[in-house]
Scaffold this motif. Structure first.
Motif, PDB file in Angstrom:
ATOM      1  N   THR A 142      78.254  -8.774  76.008  1.00  0.00           N
ATOM      2  CA  THR A 142      77.891  -8.902  76.587  1.00  0.00           C
ATOM      3  C   THR A 142      78.296 -10.472  76.126  1.00  0.00           C
ATOM      4  O   THR A 142      78.383 -10.598  75.786  1.00  0.00           O
ATOM      5  CB  THR A 142      75.863  -9.403  76.780  1.00  0.00           C
ATOM      6  N   GLU A 143      77.311 -11.156  77.143  1.00  0.00           N
ATOM      7  CA  GLU A 143      78.114 -12.701  77.073  1.00  0.00           C
ATOM      8  C   GLU A 143      76.716 -13.568  75.989  1.00  0.00           C
ATOM      9  O   GLU A 143      78.422 -14.314  75.532  1.00  0.00           O
ATOM     10  CB  GLU A 143      77.000 -13.409  78.763  1.00  0.00           C
ATOM     11  N   LYS A 144      76.638 -13.052  74.820  1.00  0.00           N
ATOM     12  CA  LYS A 144      75.963 -13.050  73.733  1.00  0.00           C
ATOM     13  C   LYS A 144      76.842 -13.335  72.736  1.00  0.00           C
ATOM     14  O   LYS A 144      77.676 -13.565  71.624  1.00  0.00           O
ATOM     15  CB  LYS A 144      74.865 -12.629  73.238  1.00  0.00           C
ATOM     16  N   ALA A 145      77.527 -11.648  72.538  1.00  0.00           N
ATOM     17  CA  ALA A 145      78.945 -11.063  72.515  1.00  0.00           C
ATOM     18  C   ALA A 145      80.555 -11.898  71.723  1.00  0.00           C
ATOM     19  O   ALA A 145      80.410 -12.405  71.269  1.00  0.00           O
ATOM     20  CB  ALA A 145      79.040 -10.072  72.279  1.00  0.00           C
ATOM     21  N   TYR A 146      80.732 -12.237  73.567  1.00  0.00           N
ATOM     22  CA  TYR A 146      81.089 -13.500  73.649  1.00  0.00           C
ATOM     23  C   TYR A 146      81.350 -14.487  73.624  1.00  0.00           C
ATOM     24  O   TYR A 146      82.115 -15.376  72.512  1.00  0.00           O
ATOM     25  CB  TYR A 146      82.122 -13.218  74.754  1.00  0.00           C
ATOM     26  N   VAL A 176      82.834 -23.301  77.758  1.00  0.00           N
ATOM     27  CA  VAL A 176      81.484 -22.457  78.117  1.00  0.00           C
ATOM     28  C   VAL A 176      81.719 -21.295  78.790  1.00  0.00           C
ATOM     29  O   VAL A 176      82.490 -20.992  80.157  1.00  0.00           O
ATOM     30  CB  VAL A 176      80.976 -23.454  79.502  1.00  0.00           C
ATOM     31  N   ILE A 177      80.613 -20.589  78.398  1.00  0.00           N
ATOM     32  CA  ILE A 177      80.836 -18.984  79.244  1.00  0.00           C
ATOM     33  C   ILE A 177      80.145 -18.802  79.690  1.00  0.00           C
ATOM     34  O   ILE A 177      79.118 -19.072  79.691  1.00  0.00           O
ATOM     35  CB  ILE A 177      80.932 -18.579  77.491  1.00  0.00           C
ATOM     36  N   GLY A 178      80.745 -17.612  80.487  1.00  0.00           N
ATOM     37  CA  GLY A 178      79.137 -17.023  81.582  1.00  0.00           C
ATOM     38  C   GLY A 178      78.311 -18.245  82.172  1.00  0.00           C
ATOM     39  O   GLY A 178      78.255 -18.968  82.496  1.00  0.00           O
ATOM     40  N   GLU A 190      78.085 -19.075  89.992  1.00  0.00           N
ATOM     41  CA  GLU A 190      79.340 -18.025  90.420  1.00  0.00           C
ATOM     42  C   GLU A 190      79.402 -17.623  89.461  1.00  0.00           C
ATOM     43  O   GLU A 190      80.471 -16.747  89.018  1.00  0.00           O
ATOM     44  CB  GLU A 190      80.154 -18.444  91.444  1.00  0.00           C
ATOM     45  N   SER A 191      79.017 -18.119  87.905  1.00  0.00           N
ATOM     46  CA  SER A 191      79.764 -18.221  86.856  1.00  0.00           C
ATOM     47  C   SER A 191      79.426 -16.341  85.606  1.00  0.00           C
ATOM     48  O   SER A 191      80.063 -16.757  84.487  1.00  0.00           O
ATOM     49  CB  SER A 191      79.347 -19.521  85.939  1.00  0.00           C
ATOM     50  N   ASN A 192      78.817 -15.624  86.258  1.00  0.00           N
ATOM     51  CA  ASN A 192      78.597 -14.354  85.254  1.00  0.00           C
ATOM     52  C   ASN A 192      79.641 -13.929  84.793  1.00  0.00           C
ATOM     53  O   ASN A 192      79.300 -13.669  83.614  1.00  0.00           O
ATOM     54  CB  ASN A 192      77.505 -13.831  86.263  1.00  0.00           C
ATOM     55  N   ASN A 193      80.572 -13.646  85.451  1.00  0.00           N
ATOM     56  CA  ASN A 193      81.952 -13.275  84.856  1.00  0.00           C
ATOM     57  C   ASN A 193      82.776 -13.845  84.114  1.00  0.00           C
ATOM     58  O   ASN A 193      84.143 -13.301  84.297  1.00  0.00           O
ATOM     59  CB  ASN A 193      82.271 -11.939  85.516  1.00  0.00           C
ATOM     60  N   MET A 194      82.286 -15.370  84.136  1.00  0.00           N
ATOM     61  CA  MET A 194      83.494 -16.247  84.517  1.00  0.00           C
ATOM     62  C   MET A 194      83.601 -17.287  83.165  1.00  0.00           C
ATOM     63  O   MET A 194      82.282 -17.464  82.476  1.00  0.00           O
ATOM     64  CB  MET A 194      83.826 -17.496  85.569  1.00  0.00           C
ATOM     65  N   SER A 195      84.174 -17.516  82.601  1.00  0.00           N
ATOM     66  CA  SER A 195      84.509 -18.633  81.512  1.00  0.00           C
ATOM     67  C   SER A 195      85.525 -19.671  81.916  1.00  0.00           C
ATOM     68  O   SER A 195      86.367 -19.406  82.221  1.00  0.00           O
ATOM     69  CB  SER A 195      84.914 -17.888  80.323  1.00  0.00           C
ATOM     70  N   VAL A 196      85.393 -21.283  80.906  1.00  0.00           N
ATOM     71  CA  VAL A 196      85.776 -22.279  81.290  1.00  0.00           C
ATOM     72  C   VAL A 196      86.443 -23.465  79.891  1.00  0.00           C
ATOM     73  O   VAL A 196      85.349 -22.821  79.234  1.00  0.00           O
ATOM     74  CB  VAL A 196      85.818 -23.127  82.961  1.00  0.00           C
ATOM     75  N   LEU A 238      88.217 -15.208  83.640  1.00  0.00           N
ATOM     76  CA  LEU A 238      87.147 -13.595  83.419  1.00  0.00           C
ATOM     77  C   LEU A 238      87.056 -14.084  82.724  1.00  0.00           C
ATOM     78  O   LEU A 238      86.983 -14.573  81.032  1.00  0.00           O
ATOM     79  CB  LEU A 238      87.663 -13.037  83.377  1.00  0.00           C
ATOM     80  N   MET A 239      85.603 -14.162  81.885  1.00  0.00           N
ATOM     81  CA  MET A 239      85.029 -13.910  80.395  1.00  0.00           C
ATOM     82  C   MET A 239      85.456 -12.925  79.954  1.00  0.00           C
ATOM     83  O   MET A 239      85.202 -13.575  78.391  1.00  0.00           O
ATOM     84  CB  MET A 239      83.283 -13.425  80.757  1.00  0.00           C
ATOM     85  N   ARG A 240      86.245 -12.464  80.238  1.00  0.00           N
ATOM     86  CA  ARG A 240      87.145 -11.556  79.276  1.00  0.00           C
ATOM     87  C   ARG A 240      88.402 -12.129  78.540  1.00  0.00           C
ATOM     88  O   ARG A 240      89.206 -11.616  78.569  1.00  0.00           O
ATOM     89  CB  ARG A 240      86.713 -10.094  79.898  1.00  0.00           C
ATOM     90  N   MET A 241      88.591 -13.468  79.380  1.00  0.00           N
ATOM     91  CA  MET A 241      89.466 -13.699  78.790  1.00  0.00           C
ATOM     92  C   MET A 241      90.267 -13.668  77.209  1.00  0.00           C
ATOM     93  O   MET A 241      89.208 -13.487  76.398  1.00  0.00           O
ATOM     94  CB  MET A 241      89.436 -15.942  79.286  1.00  0.00           C
TER      95      MET A 241
END
Length: 222
Positions: free
Chosen positions: A73-77, A176-178, A185-191, A207-210
């Motif tokens: 999940t986002e918390k895991a990332y 910055v994650i999800g 639009e940021s649910n699956n994205m990171s920067v 992607l948040m999976r980067m």
């Protein structure tokens, strides 16, 4: 001791980081058998599944289908990123600042080696964006709605420049994650955002999976 450290045991943290790392590389749910092959300590698949259950209860993993493995999940990332970034201290910030002096070369390498989009946030606009062709080879972008979602995510980054500037008030680099991003639009994205010498912002988005470990290693060692 932080909240994350209180919530997660050493064994849970080790398994969680292995799970996140595997999912980043494969984009497929991670089975307990895979963890038993990667972890240094001796654990049975049943023991790993018990840890998965605990991590699920705490909000770190989820199971997309009854018969499948787990995905982060986002918390895991966030746990994963905090674990790896903390080991580098100021080294990451110093390396990024140095590389920004040759932006075109930096952006070209980010696109080709990391399959991420990068650009500059200046005066409320996104400037010099590069890397779409490589990023869109990732399997998630086989769905058109993900392409549209990412485009909107980038559009909105420029509108929220003040938000990212504020997050950099005490440091030169932030990840910055999800949903930590201030856009729908940021649910699956990171920067990854860093402060440039001229106070503009340099960003690397995907992607948040980067592959966060590879990104950090690239900035520091390449």
């Amino acid at each position: 001791m932080t909240v994350k450290q209180q919530e997660i045991t050493s064994r849970e943290g080790e398994i969680l980081n292995l799970l996140v790392r595997s999912y980043i590389h494969t984009a497929t749910p991670v089975a307990s058998v895979h963890i038993t092959k990667k972890i240094k300590r001796v654990l049975s698949p049943a023991s790993v599944r018990n840890v998965f259950k605990n991590l699920s209860t705490k909000g770190y993993v989820k199971q997309p289908h009854t018969s499948s493995g787990r995905i982060p999940t986002e918390k895991a990332y966030r746990f994963f990123v905090d674990s790896i970034v903390g080991a580098y201290g100021d080294e990451l910030e110093d390396a990024l600042l140095l590389k920004q002096r040759d932006l075109k070369n930096l952006q070209r390498h980010i696109a080709m080696k990391l399959h991420l989009v990068s650009g500059i946030l200046g005066r409320g606009a996104v400037l010099g964006t590069m890397g779409f062709e490589q990023l869109f080879t990732e399997p998630e972008f086989s769905e058109q709605n993900m392409v549209i979602q990412f485009g909107r995510f980038l559009d909105n980054i420029s509108k929220k420049q003040s938000y990212y500037t504020k997050k950099l008030s005490r440091k030169r680099v932030t990840i910055v994650i999800g949903k930590e991003n201030p856009t729908l639009e940021s649910n699956n994205m990171s920067v990854v955002v860093s402060l440039m010498e001229n106070n503009e912002l340099f960003y690397t988005a995907g992607l948040m999976r980067m592959d966060y470990e590879r990104i950090i290693d690239f900035f520091i060692r390449s």
